[in-house]
Scaffold this motif. Structure first.
Motif, short mmCIF file in Angstrom:
data_model
loop_
_atom_site.label_atom_id
_atom_site.label_comp_id
_atom_site.label_asym_id
_atom_site.label_seq_id
_atom_site.Cartn_x
_atom_site.Cartn_y
_atom_site.Cartn_z
N GLY A 1 0.42 -27.54 33.17
CA GLY A 1 1.73 -28.13 33.47
C GLY A 1 2.00 -29.33 32.59
N LEU A 2 3.21 -29.87 32.70
CA LEU A 2 3.57 -31.03 31.89
C LEU A 2 3.05 -32.31 32.55
N SER A 3 2.69 -33.26 31.72
CA SER A 3 2.32 -34.57 32.25
C SER A 3 3.15 -35.63 31.56
N ILE A 4 3.48 -36.65 32.31
CA ILE A 4 4.35 -37.70 31.78
C ILE A 4 3.69 -39.06 31.99
N LEU A 5 3.53 -39.79 30.90
CA LEU A 5 3.01 -41.15 30.99
C LEU A 5 3.92 -42.07 30.20
N PRO A 6 4.09 -43.29 30.67
CA PRO A 6 4.95 -44.22 29.91
C PRO A 6 4.39 -44.43 28.51
N LYS A 7 5.29 -44.43 27.53
CA LYS A 7 4.85 -44.62 26.16
C LYS A 7 4.87 -46.12 25.84
N LYS A 8 3.79 -46.77 26.17
CA LYS A 8 3.67 -48.20 25.89
C LYS A 8 2.43 -48.37 25.03
N ASN A 9 2.43 -49.41 24.24
CA ASN A 9 1.20 -49.68 23.48
C ASN A 9 0.07 -50.03 24.43
N ILE A 10 0.43 -50.67 25.51
CA ILE A 10 -0.56 -50.94 26.54
C ILE A 10 -0.59 -49.73 27.45
N ASN A 11 -1.74 -49.33 27.93
CA ASN A 11 -1.73 -48.23 28.89
C ASN A 11 -1.87 -48.78 30.31
N LEU A 12 -2.06 -47.89 31.22
CA LEU A 12 -1.89 -48.29 32.61
C LEU A 12 -3.19 -48.60 33.34
N ASN B 1 11.71 -39.40 24.90
CA ASN B 1 10.50 -39.51 24.07
C ASN B 1 10.25 -40.94 23.57
N GLU B 2 11.34 -41.72 23.47
CA GLU B 2 11.17 -43.12 23.04
C GLU B 2 10.33 -43.90 24.05
N GLN B 3 10.43 -43.50 25.30
CA GLN B 3 9.80 -44.31 26.35
C GLN B 3 8.64 -43.63 27.07
N PHE B 4 8.59 -42.30 26.97
CA PHE B 4 7.54 -41.58 27.70
C PHE B 4 6.81 -40.61 26.78
N ASP B 5 5.56 -40.45 27.08
CA ASP B 5 4.74 -39.52 26.34
C ASP B 5 4.59 -38.27 27.20
N ILE B 6 5.28 -37.19 26.80
CA ILE B 6 5.24 -35.96 27.59
C ILE B 6 4.27 -35.00 26.92
N GLN B 7 3.25 -34.62 27.65
CA GLN B 7 2.25 -33.71 27.10
C GLN B 7 2.30 -32.39 27.84
N GLY B 8 2.06 -31.32 27.09
CA GLY B 8 2.05 -30.00 27.72
C GLY B 8 2.99 -29.04 27.00
N HIS B 9 3.16 -27.87 27.59
CA HIS B 9 3.91 -26.79 26.97
C HIS B 9 5.39 -26.88 27.39
N ILE B 10 6.13 -27.73 26.69
CA ILE B 10 7.55 -27.94 27.07
C ILE B 10 8.40 -26.73 26.68
#
Lengths: 241, 279
Positions: A80-91, B52-61
């Protein structure tokens, strides 16, 4: 008159000394906490993630979170898809605490979730560090960071509340709530052709202004496997296909 | 009645041009699937730029579910034309060939003839949407696989878990049948006025295009009439991919289209009953 001067001098010395002692205590507290937090080199955890951001509708995500010190993080969800905030710092907490030499300021005491906490501010001496300042609420009894507020150079301010239960020894939380700012986004309605019977013209779309939305991400850690020696290749795969 | 329906269906499916619709749907679907196979990432990058600017979406989009959604969105304008090709020809085609008078010599009321014409157009519409479901959904799933689906609205990002998608597509295709039945009834209505099929087909497309523009133009003047245009409600299938699903709004849209369908059909019967058939 001379005796009054003596008394004032002694008082001044006591006050000054107490500040020095407090600063030393706060500094020791910070470094001890940092050592404890950084003792976790990597972990694998079963997690539940709830993303609550106004313009994003994402169901509760269950998956496995991989972390490797200092800054590698990846979530996997059985295809499935996973979503994490794209920050230089991680969580992770380890990434929100400044590294290297740090100037520690004692802010005082407060009560958080019924516990007395020591508040300190840590300012990294390295001017190139992404972290400008971290404020930490510390439970001195268990040596745990209960709350952090990190101001960064490039990623705004990230606030984090942490709850501990089963992994106190490693300072790993059972539940983390991250508060962050998210930029509003717009796509032309001509492209998306939305279904919205009662649609009214959007003034923000016309002015092109990007509003900031407040959002929270809540991560519940169900089970950790700590310091198992995760390889770097694990974090290289899994990008968008 | 059944015999008459069979004759009407035979008339529709003996014409080669009926199969043009199925061929066109297949061709467009293949083209979009090919485009997604070769440059889907670039397309996604553009659409999801803000996220995409703010989130890193991984997987089979770029999976079959998303590709199907893109195909359905792209076919919004073409499918009404394909429905009009058959429904617009139903009465006008008979008039053009001179067989309408012959048809009316049969001991069947004019209302029943119109109803059978409508029913045969409806069956054709259902088959067309079923074909679309087959080539768009099942072929896309075969080519691109399954996975969680992302849906980008103009101001929202929606993610749907893969176990929660299939029923939405079934409902969306059912809704598409209703929407296209409205187009079929409009086309049949216009067909009753003409003596050749080009007129009603073009008129149907003209009405659909103009009303679609009115439905999508964000001008306050049109806000009053927008909820009453059937073209506003034709995209109701998209509601099934929202979270939460706006069932009340979709129900209202279905009612509006059912109202239009019955309205056009009734008007066709009334007019056709009074029409002086000269050919």
């Amino acid at each position: 008159m001379p005796s009054s001067f003596k008394i004032l001098s002694i008082l001044f010395f006591i006050v000054l000394n107490s500040f020095v002692v407090a600063a030393k205590e706060a500094s020791e507290l910070f470094y001890t906490l940092r050592t404890k937090v950084l003792s976790v080199k990597d972990f694998t955890a079963d997690v539940k993630m709830k993303i609550d951001i106004n313009n994003m509708r994402i169901p509760l995500l269950k998956g496995t979170l991989y972390f490797k010190s200092p800054d590698k993080m990846r979530m996997e969800r059985n295809g499935g898809l996973s979503i994490l905030p794209k920050k230089n710092i991680n969580l992770t907490l380890g990434n929100l605490i400044p590294t290297g030499n740090v100037m520690v300021i004692d802010v005082g005491y407060d009560t958080l979730a019924g516990k007395r906490v020591h508040i300190i501010k840590a300012v990294p001496e390295d001017e190139l560090s992404n972290i400008v300042l971290t404020k930490i609420w510390i439970d001195e009894t268990n040596l745990l960071a209960m709350r952090t507020e990190t101001t960064t150079r490039n990623d705004g301010t990230v606030k984090m509340n942490l709850e501990f239960a089963n992994y106190i020894k490693y300072a790993l939380p059972d539940k983390v709530t991250i508060f962050l700012d998210v930029k509003d986004f717009k796509l032309p309605k001509g492209v998306t052709v939305d279904y919205n019977v009662n649609a009214t013209p959007d003034t923000n779309a016309k002015t092109g202004k990007q509003k900031l939305q407040k959002g929270t991400i809540q991560i519940s850690y169900l089970k950790y496997a700590i310091n198992t020696g995760l390889g770097d290749e694990l974090f290289a795969k899994g990008k968008e296909e | 009645m059944i015999q008459l329906l069979k004759i009407e269906l035979y008339k529709i499916f003996k014409r080669p041009r009926t199969y043009i619709s199925f061929g066109l749907i297949t061709a467009i679907t293949f083209l979009i699937q090919l485009a997604m196979l070769t440059d889907g990432k670039g397309f996604l990058g553009f659409v999801m730029q803000g996220i995409n600017e703010q989130f890193d979406i991984q997987g089979h989009i770029l999976n079959g579910y998303l590709v199907t959604y893109i195909i359905l969105q792209s076919l919004l304008v073409q499918i009404p034309l394909l429905v009009a090709l058959v429904a617009g020809d139903a009465l006008a085609g008979e008039a053009n060939l001179g067989t309408l008078r012959l048809l009316l010599t049969m001991p069947i009321s004019r209302a029943k003839i119109v109803l059978m014409k409508f029913l045969s157009s409806f069956i054709y519409t259902v088959l067309l949407i079923l074909w679309l479901a087959l080539v768009a959904l099942f072929l896309s799933l075969l080519l691109f696989g399954t996975g969680d689906m992302v849906n980008m609205k103009s101001d929202a990002f929606i993610m749907i878990l893969k176990d929660d998608i299939m029923w939405r597509y079934f409902m969306a295709f059912a809704f598409a049948v209703l929407a296209m039945t409205t187009i079929a009834s409009l086309s049949l209505f216009l067909s009753a006025f003409a003596d050749n099929s080009i007129g009603p087909i073009m008129a149907t497309m003209g009405v659909v295009v103009v009303l679609t523009i009115l439905s999508n133009l964000e001008i306050p003047l049109f806000n009053i009439i927008r909820p009453y245009l059937f073209t506003t409600h034709m995209v109701g299938w998209k509601g099934f991919f929202d979270d939460p699903v706006p069932f009340a709004a979709i129900g209202r849209s279905a009612l509006v289209m059912a109202f239009y369908t019955i309205g056009f059909l009734t008007a066709t019967i009334v007019y056709f009953n009074k029409k002086d058939i000269k050919s």
